[in-house]
Structure formats: C-alpha cells, structure tokens
Design an enzyme around this catalytic site. Structure first.
Site, mmCIF file in Angstrom:
data_model
loop_
_atom_site.group_PDB
_atom_site.id
_atom_site.type_symbol
_atom_site.label_atom_id
_atom_site.label_comp_id
_atom_site.label_asym_id
_atom_site.label_seq_id
_atom_site.Cartn_x
_atom_site.Cartn_y
_atom_site.Cartn_z
ATOM 1 C CD GLU A 58 39.751 50.203 31.913
ATOM 2 O OE1 GLU A 58 40.736 49.867 31.211
ATOM 3 O OE2 GLU A 58 38.808 50.881 31.485
ATOM 4 C CG ASP A 69 31.867 50.231 27.052
ATOM 5 O OD1 ASP A 69 33.059 49.962 26.832
ATOM 6 O OD2 ASP A 69 31.454 50.728 28.107
#
Lengths: 266, 393
Positions: A58, A69
């Site tokens: 990924e 995030d």
C-alpha cells in the site's frame, strides 16, 4: 485502452489475497508513504517489505491535509512534501516496484486524483503497473468519475467501512469495492495502539454479511500479536504506522515484515 | 424561500470525509431537519437571539464614512454589537442547541483568529457542554487574548502543531478528534463550508443577518438596496447576508476576499479569485492548490480570512454569476479599518474591513444615488495590536 496487466486480469489485490488464503494465511498488506525519507529510499524500503514477504504494497501518496492519519504517518508525509515530492514521482515509484509481482495499491486522498483528472490518474497508474487505489476520504456516492475510470482501466477500488457504518452503508460500500474492502478496526486515525480494538471482529463479520468477498483490517494494527489476532478472522492485515516508525528510526524492515508474515499463518 | 438545502450546490458541496464520519453527518442532518420542523427549536433559538445575543442588531447609516464611498448611502449591519463581538454567536447557539438534541455532551471547534472559538466556548458555558477548541500554534501566539478568553470560559484550547500550524490544520485536527470521539461529541463547525449538512445549516443559522437587514433597509429607505456586500473567508457572514437577497434580482451581491499582498504575488487568501475547484475539509469547492492538488497556504493580515478554502455555495454563486467576488489587499482593508474608526467611531474587525474597503470602491462605481448594505461582521478590539503595528502607532 485496455491494459495487458491489470487488477481485473489477475494481478490485483483479490488474487494476492486468494493466494495467501490458499497457503493458509491472511494477506499481509504493508503501507509506506512514497517519497519518505526520499523517493529512492521509499522505493528501497518497499523492496524490503516485498523481500520480507508482504503480499500487497500500500503505497501512500503524500497529501497536505491527511485527516485520516495520526502523527506518525502525518509527520512522514509532511516531510515528503517539504522535500519536494510530486505526484509524478508516485507513478515512477509504482513503475519501479510493479515488476516484483506484488500488487501495488496506492493510498490517496481524493483531491490529487480529482486535480489530475480521474481518467488521467487511472491511465497513468495502469501504465505504471499499479493495481488500484485505496481512498480514505471518498465514499462510493461521491466516487462516480473514479469508479468509471477504474472500471475502464481494470483497477482495484478499495473503499473503507467503519464500526459506525450501518448495514445499508456496508452493502453499498462492499458492492462498490474491487480487490478488498478496508475495515478500520477502530473509530480513529492511523497509529500505534497497545491492543486491538474489540470493534474489528464484529465489523469484519458484518461486512462479510453485507456481501464483501475480502475484508482486510487496518488502523491501529502494528504488532505481530495484533496481526495474528486479525489474521484469525479477516482476509488481510494492514499495517502502516509501525513500518513508518521503523523506517524513520533506520530500523530493519525486512525481518520485521517476515515476522508479521509468520503471524498471518492461521 | 428557495434555499438550496445541500448536499450539492451545482457541482460543489458533497461529503468528502472518511466513512467513519458519515453516520454522524447523517445523524446531524436528520436532527437538524427534525429541529427545523419543530417550532419549539425555532422559538428557543429566537429567544436566545433576543435575550442573550442582543438581536436584532442595528442597521447604522454611516454618512461620514460614505464620503469616501462616492457619496452613496452606506448602511452597516452591526454584527459587531452581537454578544461576543461578531456574527459567530448566531451559528454556535444553533449548533449547541442541536448538540443537546443529539444527547451529546462534548463539543469541539476549530478557530483561526479565535472568534468562533470564543463563541463556541460561550455557548458551551451557557449550555453546560464540555468544550475543546483546536487552534494552530501560530494563531495561539498571535491571538493570545482570545486564547485566554476561551480558557476563562472553561474551554480547553489545544495548540495544533501539525502541517502549517494555522486554521487549515486546526480543522484537520478537529476532524481527527471527531473521527475518534464521534459517539459523544458534536463538531461545531465555524463557517458555511465543510461536509453536508454544515454549509446549508450554518447558512441557515446566519440567515438572520440577511432577514433583519432586508426588513431594516426597507423600513429605513423604503426600497431594496442596490448592493449587499460582505467579506468572505469561509463565507458564513456573507452567505447569511446574501441568503435574504438571492431572489431580489435588483440587488447585486458582492463578496470581498482577502488578497493579502495582492493576488498576483501569490501571497493571498482570495480563493474564488485565485483558486480552482477541488476538495478540502469535506466539500468540493474552490480552493488554493498547486498543480498536484496539494493545498497552498493562504496569507492575509486578517486571521479570520486566512483560509485556503471557501464554502461551496459561494463557488456556486460565483459560477452562476449571481454574486461577484473581488479581492481586497491588506493595505486597502487597513485603510478602510482606519477610515471607519475615525469617521464614525466604529472600530471594525480587520475581516469586516475587507468588506468596507470593497464597499468604498463599489460606492464610487455606483454613485451617490446608490444604497449599499454592508455586513460589519465583527468588532476590532481583538485587532488593536495588529493595527498598532501596521500604523506604527
């Protein structure tokens, strides 16, 4: 327009997950951001993940406003951008990594895709040999042009489900995905946590019941013990911040990856 | 009324957020729809507007100021006189009441200059809600007085150290908090941007500005104004003013953006003038971005306008031509700040001074027969230090 190598033709995440399943494992999906700490270093780091046994890479596209995030990945992508990362670099990295035979799924927030144009983004990704996109801030209802482009180029489309998703949304999202459905283990952002959320297993079960063939679990999975637990009930284990932290500290990635791969054996 | 209720305003708006937030946005939209249908909610909001915020705010004609605006008749909608010193109170009281309807006990907010943070901390104190305000580290240092106000009101202020450490990153951090704590927490968003239902909901809570102003100008002058004008950052005071005049085709609508050092210098916050469509903070709209779609940092002397995005309804009004958006530099805004203060004894917020500078230009274009309504969105007390530096006093 049809590419000779594409997710639909057998080189996507779905096939990698099937191979792992046949070997009695959950797939190991390993995340690193492109361009951190430099473009070449990030490519080398991904190669270490592949040598260590990652089933799927990924590859994160650094973005200025990464709302999903936590601090570890947030800091890394901020540094990548500060040192001059450009979206063109991503396709270069994908092209370098793809010949290794491990599917490269690009994790990107939507605006860089919209800005380039969904069709051009899909074409460039397919040309580079990428498998598809994981889109954390794009829900299927808003994804029309991307879905069209991904279908035209045979790319994977990975959308997210969350513990807060009701059954109707799980069905909608599961049916929009190709490759796998990304289940976020907890309510929160990416990062390291001391224990696996109890919300992960029921979410995987509900997502399967909603029609998803492959359900992989990420967000808050970082240790071999947590990976083993996820592998017992999910089709894939997604690990990110733990790799980024090790990379930032100059620690070995290959042996850590190998340990995680061991943990995915059911 | 023919208001667009979202999620889309033409090609703009929508919900570009993580799936984890969709259930909360659905819940919020449903609660807001139910509240709109409930006369008790409207009555409580109106009661608070009257006895707490001090509404209706006056419409003040400023003839000495207007001498520098081509002699046009200029009327200021005095949101500076609302409780906490700006229009922000209109929105937070509505959203705080909704928080209680949702059964949630904690609110979070982002703030740039601190006006929305102060307003949210105020509403939280009034209604007994826990309050956490995210503010860029740089802004906490530039606006220390508002940080102290929020803390005195019982709010926790968290300095944001990620990214550019300003409003944009404060919103990112608030969104991360919301993703994590969504079950008991409501996000009180400060402007008419963000994912649906915020753009339409915040506009509705701010539409009291336009409703009052329209009735007041009709009563005062006997006709509709030729133009309604306001500053635009995210765009909540302007959309609140515009909303009452959208169908009055004789009324021109003007939004004045922060041009910083000048749009041509690249150091500005004029999103609609110098930006392009994309997604930021949950909505598709104009934004300042580079060729890769990375958000570009904005620059303005006004912390409240220093934002690289704008509400989606403004993007729609721009493209449709119903509203016109023009840039106003730091220098022009500070001239207008000084001129209103000296000519009328009203010290505007620097944000609002952008609207005043635009109105001065507009008055000169339209001439002495023209009638202008300008939203004075906030008072300038918070900006004294900035003004002292600017004017070398």
């Amino acid at each position: 327009m049809v590419q000779s190598v594409s997710a639909a033709d057998g080189f996507g995440a779905g096939q990698a997950i099937a191979r792992a399943r046949a070997a009695g494992r959950a797939a190991l999906i390993a995340y690193l951001p492109c361009g951190f700490p430099s473009l070449t270093a990030s490519i080398d780091a991904c190669r270490a993940l592949i040598r260590g046994g990652a089933d799927i890479i990924e590859l994160g596209l650094p973005y200025s406003d990464p709302v999903m995030d936590g601090p570890v990945i947030g800091q890394a992508v901020t540094e990548a951008l500060a040192s001059g990362f450009r979206v063109d670099d991503l396709f270069e990295a994908v092209a370098e990594l793809a010949p290794a035979g491990v599917p490269i799924e690009v994790m990107t927030y939507y605006n860089p895709v919209f800005r380039r144009g969904e069709e051009r983004f899909a074409a460039d990704l397919a040309d580079a040999g990428g498998a598809g996109l994981i889109t954390p801030d794009l829900i299927p209802e808003e994804a029309g042009p991307w879905i069209t482009a991904a279908d035209a180029f045979g790319l994977d489309k990975v959308f997210l489900v969350a513990p807060s998703s009701p059954p109707a949304r799980l069905r909608l999202t599961a049916s929009a995905c190709r490759g796998f459905t990304y289940a976020t283990s907890t309510m929160g952002v990416t990062g390291l946590r001391t224990s696996l959320s109890g919300l992960a297993r029921p979410l995987v079960e509900r997502t399967r019941a909603a029609g998803a063939a492959n359900v992989c679990v990420g967000v808050g999975v970082s240790t071999p013990a947590q990976a083993a637990e996820v592998a017992s009930f999910a089709d894939g284990v997604i690990i990110g911040s733990a790799f980024v932290k090790r990379l930032a500290a100059g620690q070995d990635l290959e042996s850590f990856t190998a340990g995680l791969r061991e943990a995915t054996i059911r | 009324m023919n208001q667009m209720s979202g999620p889309y305003f033409g090609p703009y708006g929508g919900r570009f957020v993580p799936e984890a937030l969709i259930a909360a946005l659905d819940e919020l939209a449903a609660a807001y729809a139910a509240a709109q249908a409930d006369p008790a909610f409207g009555a409580e909001l109106e009661r608070l507007a009257t006895v707490y915020s001090g509404r209706p705010t006056p419409l003040t004609e400023v003839p000495r100021f207007a001498a520098q605006a081509g002699g046009a008749r200029v009327f200021l909608k005095r949101e500076d006189l609302a409780h906490t010193g700006s229009h922000k109170i209109n929105n937070v009281l509505g959203q705080a009441l909704l928080t209680k309807r949702l059964g949630k006990t904690r609110v979070i907010a982002e703030t740039g200059a601190g006006q929305h943070g102060v307003a949210t901390a105020t509403a939280a104190a009034l209604m007994g809600l826990e309050c956490v305000v995210y503010m860029g580290l740089e802004d906490t240092q530039r606006q220390a007085l508002n940080v102290a106000r929020m803390r005195l009101l019982g709010a926790e202020v968290i300095p944001v150290k990620t990214g550019s450490r300003t409003l944009k990153d404060a919103i990112n951090e608030a969104l991360r908090d919301w993703v994590t704590n969504v079950e008991g927490t409501n996000y009180v968003f400060g402007t008419a941007a963000g994912p649906h239902p915020f753009p339409a909901m915040v506009r509705d809570f701010q539409s009291v500005i336009g409703r009052e102003a329209r009735a007041q100008i009709l009563a005062e002058v006997g006709r509709l104004p030729d133009a309604a004008a306001a500053c635009v950052g995210g765009g909540s005071n302007s959309i609140g003013l515009f909303s009452a005049f959208l169908e009055d085709t004789s009324v021109s609508l003007y939004g004045f953006e922060a041009a910083g050092d000048g749009v041509e210098t690249g150091r500005h916050a004029a999103t609609l003038t110098g930006g392009s469509p994309g997604t930021l903070h949950g909505a598709k709209s104009y934004l300042l971005q580079d060729a890769d779609g990375q958000t570009i940092e904005s620059h303005s002397i006004s912390a409240g306008l220093d934002y690289p995005g704008v509400g989606p309804e403004h993007s729609y009004l721009k493209d449709s031509g119903r509203a016109v958006y023009r840039p106003v530099t730091d220098a022009a805004a500070m001239d207008a700040f000084s001129w209103l203060t000296r000519s009328e004894g009203i010290m505007p917020a620097i944000e609002s001074a952008h609207g005043l500078a635009g109105a001065m230009e507009l008055g000169r274009e339209l001439g002495p027969e023209a009638v202008l309504v300008v939203c004075l969105s906030g008072r300038g007390d918070k900006d004294v230090e900035t003004a002292v530096k600017w004017f070398n006093l």
